[in-house]
Enzyme design. Structure first.
Site, PDB file in Angstrom:
ATOM      1  N   GLY A 116       0.901  -1.236  -0.008  1.00 10.71           N
ATOM      2  CA  GLY A 116      -0.093   0.085   0.182  1.00 10.71           C
ATOM      3  C   GLY A 116       0.814   1.254   0.024  1.00 10.71           C
ATOM      4  O   GLY A 116       0.373   2.342   0.338  1.00 10.71           O
ATOM      5  N   HIS A 146       0.718   0.827 -13.210  1.00 13.43           N
ATOM      6  CA  HIS A 146       1.713  -0.268 -13.709  1.00 13.43           C
ATOM      7  C   HIS A 146       3.079  -0.071 -13.619  1.00 13.43           C
ATOM      8  O   HIS A 146       3.430   0.974 -14.163  1.00 13.43           O
ATOM      9  CB  HIS A 146       1.225  -0.777 -14.884  1.00 13.43           C
ATOM     10  N   ASN A 156       1.525   3.023  -2.499  1.00 14.62           N
ATOM     11  CA  ASN A 156       0.694   4.000  -3.595  1.00 14.62           C
ATOM     12  C   ASN A 156      -0.755   4.359  -2.846  1.00 14.62           C
ATOM     13  O   ASN A 156      -0.888   5.551  -2.985  1.00 14.62           O
ATOM     14  CB  ASN A 156       0.411   3.081  -4.980  1.00 14.62           C
ATOM     15  N   ASP A 183      -3.956  -4.566 -18.445  1.00 16.97           N
ATOM     16  CA  ASP A 183      -2.669  -3.611 -18.582  1.00 16.97           C
ATOM     17  C   ASP A 183      -2.821  -2.871 -19.982  1.00 16.97           C
ATOM     18  O   ASP A 183      -1.771  -2.722 -20.673  1.00 16.97           O
ATOM     19  CB  ASP A 183      -1.282  -4.182 -18.419  1.00 16.97           C
TER      20      ASP A 183
END
Ligand code: GAR
Length: 205
Positions: free
Chosen positions: A16, A113, A18, A149
């Site tokens: 976590g 990503h 981000n 993605d």
């Protein structure tokens, strides 16, 4: 100044960092958004502790507690809707989304990503780039569509791979860029400045 803050939901599976960058950017007022709910498919995710420490509501939805992916996603849509979420941010959420979530939030789900897409999609993107021997890699924030993605790209940040880099040092360098890029992309979305034309995401002035 915008009249209202964008309500966001963050989906996590792991450490976590981000999520933390998004928490920091929202709580400092750097972005006009507020996190309404954090959902984890992993009960042991450290991201849950970060949510708790910041006084944010969280919910664990274990994939194994649901018969099918559709059931799991219906539960997630229920929780997100209950909290008035307008933008869903995948932050190290290690599951491929199905139609149930995608249809509930069309072009309102974004992901980060750790590579410059379309290069190195899928798992262990940093290792893939390192092993391939590319000299430049980075991170990508993109809208999520039905292919992994793949959706329209909002922002990319480049990272140079130096002779002395290892997979670990490369991961750390990319993560640092991720923590800048993700709040930046959310800010642009919150400001209503992203216009999607086919695959191209135009950033409006
Ligand atoms: C990040 O590097 C993110 O880009 C990656 O997982 C890590 C999560 O870190 N996501 C993917 O690989 C998705 N395909 P975090 O939990 O510290 O944010």
């Amino acid at each position: 100044m915008s009249a209202r803050k964008l309500s966001i939901g963050v989906l996590v599976s792991g450490q976590g960092t981000n999520l933390q960058a998004i928490i920091d950017a929202t709580s400092s007022g750097k972005i006009d958004a507020s996190i309404k709910i954090v959902i984890s498919d992993n009960p042991n995710a450290y991201a849950l502790k970060r949510a708790e420490d910041s006084g944010l509501p969280s919910k664990v939805l274990k994939r194994s507690a649901f018969k099918t992916k559709v059931d799991f996603e219906e539960a997630a849509v229920g929780v997100l809707s209950e909290h008035g979420v307008e933008l869903v941010c995948l932050a190290g959420f290690m599951r491929i989304l199905g139609k149930t979530l995608l249809r509930a939030f069309p072009m309102r789900i974004i992901n980060i990503h750790p590579a410059l897409l379309p290069a190195f999609p899928g798992l262990n993107a940093q290792e893939q780039a390192f092993d391939y021997g590319v000299k430049v890699t980075g991170c990508t924030v993109h809208f999520v569509d039905e292919k992994t993605d793949h959706g329209p790209i909002i922002l990319q940040e480049a990272v140079t791979i130096l002779e002395e880099d290892t997979v670990a040092s490369l991961k750390a360098k990319i993560l640092k860029k991720e923590h800048e890029a993700y709040p930046k992309a959310i800010k642009l979305f919150a400001q209503g400045r992203l216009k999607i034309e086919n695959r191209r995401v135009c950033i409006m002035p």
